[in-house]
Design a protein around this motif. Structure first.
Motif, PDB file in Angstrom:
ATOM      1  N   TYR A   1       0.541  17.848 -22.941  1.00  0.00           N
ATOM      2  CA  TYR A   1       1.795  18.226 -23.574  1.00  0.00           C
ATOM      3  C   TYR A   1       2.099  19.707 -23.336  1.00  0.00           C
ATOM      4  O   TYR A   1       1.201  20.526 -23.228  1.00  0.00           O
ATOM      5  CB  TYR A   1       1.732  17.949 -25.078  1.00  0.00           C
ATOM      6  N   ASP A   2       3.382  19.999 -23.256  1.00  0.00           N
ATOM      7  CA  ASP A   2       3.871  21.368 -23.077  1.00  0.00           C
ATOM      8  C   ASP A   2       3.384  22.004 -21.781  1.00  0.00           C
ATOM      9  O   ASP A   2       3.123  23.209 -21.725  1.00  0.00           O
ATOM     10  CB  ASP A   2       3.510  22.240 -24.278  1.00  0.00           C
ATOM     11  N   GLU A   3       3.207  21.207 -20.748  1.00  0.00           N
ATOM     12  CA  GLU A   3       2.856  21.701 -19.422  1.00  0.00           C
ATOM     13  C   GLU A   3       3.874  21.198 -18.414  1.00  0.00           C
ATOM     14  O   GLU A   3       4.462  20.138 -18.599  1.00  0.00           O
ATOM     15  CB  GLU A   3       1.473  21.201 -18.995  1.00  0.00           C
ATOM     16  N   HIS A   4       4.051  21.969 -17.370  1.00  0.00           N
ATOM     17  CA  HIS A   4       4.900  21.535 -16.266  1.00  0.00           C
ATOM     18  C   HIS A   4       4.118  20.566 -15.392  1.00  0.00           C
ATOM     19  O   HIS A   4       2.931  20.750 -15.170  1.00  0.00           O
ATOM     20  CB  HIS A   4       5.328  22.739 -15.421  1.00  0.00           C
ATOM     21  N   ASP A   5       4.793  19.542 -14.897  1.00  0.00           N
ATOM     22  CA  ASP A   5       4.123  18.658 -13.948  1.00  0.00           C
ATOM     23  C   ASP A   5       4.748  18.724 -12.572  1.00  0.00           C
ATOM     24  O   ASP A   5       4.146  18.288 -11.604  1.00  0.00           O
ATOM     25  CB  ASP A   5       4.031  17.226 -14.455  1.00  0.00           C
ATOM     26  N   ALA A   6       5.943  19.311 -12.456  1.00  0.00           N
ATOM     27  CA  ALA A   6       6.573  19.466 -11.143  1.00  0.00           C
ATOM     28  C   ALA A   6       7.748  20.429 -11.241  1.00  0.00           C
ATOM     29  O   ALA A   6       8.364  20.565 -12.300  1.00  0.00           O
ATOM     30  CB  ALA A   6       7.052  18.120 -10.622  1.00  0.00           C
ATOM     31  N   ILE A   7       8.032  21.085 -10.128  1.00  0.00           N
ATOM     32  CA  ILE A   7       9.215  21.939 -10.008  1.00  0.00           C
ATOM     33  C   ILE A   7       9.779  21.762  -8.598  1.00  0.00           C
ATOM     34  O   ILE A   7       9.074  21.331  -7.689  1.00  0.00           O
ATOM     35  CB  ILE A   7       8.909  23.439 -10.256  1.00  0.00           C
ATOM     36  N   VAL A   8      11.050  22.081  -8.425  1.00  0.00           N
ATOM     37  CA  VAL A   8      11.671  22.126  -7.109  1.00  0.00           C
ATOM     38  C   VAL A   8      12.077  23.573  -6.868  1.00  0.00           C
ATOM     39  O   VAL A   8      12.735  24.188  -7.713  1.00  0.00           O
ATOM     40  CB  VAL A   8      12.906  21.200  -7.021  1.00  0.00           C
ATOM     41  N   VAL A   9      11.650  24.122  -5.734  1.00  0.00           N
ATOM     42  CA  VAL A   9      11.966  25.520  -5.401  1.00  0.00           C
ATOM     43  C   VAL A   9      12.625  25.594  -4.033  1.00  0.00           C
ATOM     44  O   VAL A   9      12.453  24.710  -3.201  1.00  0.00           O
ATOM     45  CB  VAL A   9      10.701  26.413  -5.415  1.00  0.00           C
ATOM     46  N   ARG A  10      13.373  26.658  -3.808  1.00  0.00           N
ATOM     47  CA  ARG A  10      13.946  26.938  -2.493  1.00  0.00           C
ATOM     48  C   ARG A  10      13.082  28.030  -1.864  1.00  0.00           C
ATOM     49  O   ARG A  10      12.836  29.065  -2.477  1.00  0.00           O
ATOM     50  CB  ARG A  10      15.380  27.422  -2.610  1.00  0.00           C
TER      51      ARG A  10
END
Length: 83
Positions: free
Chosen positions: A14-23
């Motif tokens: 909980y309260d963690e990132h599991d993915a992001i999209v970056v340029r």
């Protein structure tokens, strides 16, 4: 520049990132963005305050994938893991 999906390869809590999209220009730069943070001091203790909670500083629990820019309109990433 291209879009990159950076996602966790381990279990998220909980309260963690599991993915992001970056340029970024390449996978190495995408990983650098994903593992960004600041080193903080609290008394005699030093700890890493990651910009994206749950992402390891060395990137050991991350996978980077270049996304195709062509395709139908729609959502690229919808990631939610609140606690």
């Amino acid at each position: 520049m291209a879009l990159f999906l950076v996602s966790r390869t381990d279990r998220t809590d909980y309260d963690e990132h599991d993915a992001i999209v970056v340029r970024a220009g390449d996978e190495k730069t995408a990983l650098k963005i994903a593992t960004n943070g600041t080193e903080e001091r609290y008394g005699v203790f030093t700890y890493w305050d990651a910009d994206f909670s749950g992402f390891q500083r060395d990137g050991s629990n991350l996978a980077v994938e270049r996304l195709e820019s062509r395709g139908p309109a729609g959502v690229i990433l919808k990631s939610f893991r609140a606690g």
